[in-house]
Motif scaffolding. Sequence first.
Motif: not given
Length: 248
Positions: A175-179, A181-187, A211-214, A223-228
């Motif tokens: 279920g991961v999406t990599l593109s 336009s989406v940053p990846v977070y390295d925990c 989380p959405i920052s606005s 919140s929006v999805s992102c790979p971790i």
Amino acid sequence: MSWKKILDQLEEGSVRAAYPDGESWVANVKVKEAILDAFKAGENVGYGGIYEGFVDKDNLPPRLMLPEDGVRLVPGGSAIRRGAFVAKGVILMPPAYVNIGAYVDEGTMVDSHALVGSCAQIGKNVHLSAGVQIGGVLEPVGLSPVVIEDDCFIGAGSVIVEGILVKKGAVIAPGVTLSKSVPVYDCVQEKMLGKGAPIPERSVVVPGTRPISSDWGKSQGLSVSCPIIIKYRDEGSDASLELEEALR
């Protein structure tokens, strides 16, 4: 060189639509231009025989595999298009599709409902699980396609597009999406990788959210999805992903 000759060389594996250059990959512009020329030269025709009822370019028919090719193409709707390379020891489970210009190296499993897009580069002993979508990049010709290096595991339903590079031994969870336009977070390293940055070797990437920052987004709890990157592979994860030789 004619597009016919280049398509033959692609099928032989003697040329590729992209090649490694240090830590990155570079598009082979001449190859991609030849593929586009082939599309321009072809005419839509109705196919006959086992492909009765299908219509496509007359010069880009599906490849017919023979036992001596060493590829296991299981019956049930899979196809390998003209100009794609599939190495010995590859298994394609139905329905799967390998598009023009793609390169699939030895020992790789392409599972059901998986797509290997045009010019995508798939390394040795990769597992593309059911429903995986590997995007294709023909245009612009200078853009590198999606590259999955050796020994990667791509979990079911994952989507990898826009020329993303997945380095050796990485694990992409279902279920991961990599593109780009989406940053990846390295925990593990506690940092954010740049948009479109390569996925590091032996990293384990899972679907997450941020989380959405606005102010309005915060007020709504959006919140929006992102790979971790949740960890890097160890002996335990290697054992759980070991390929079963009996399947081959």
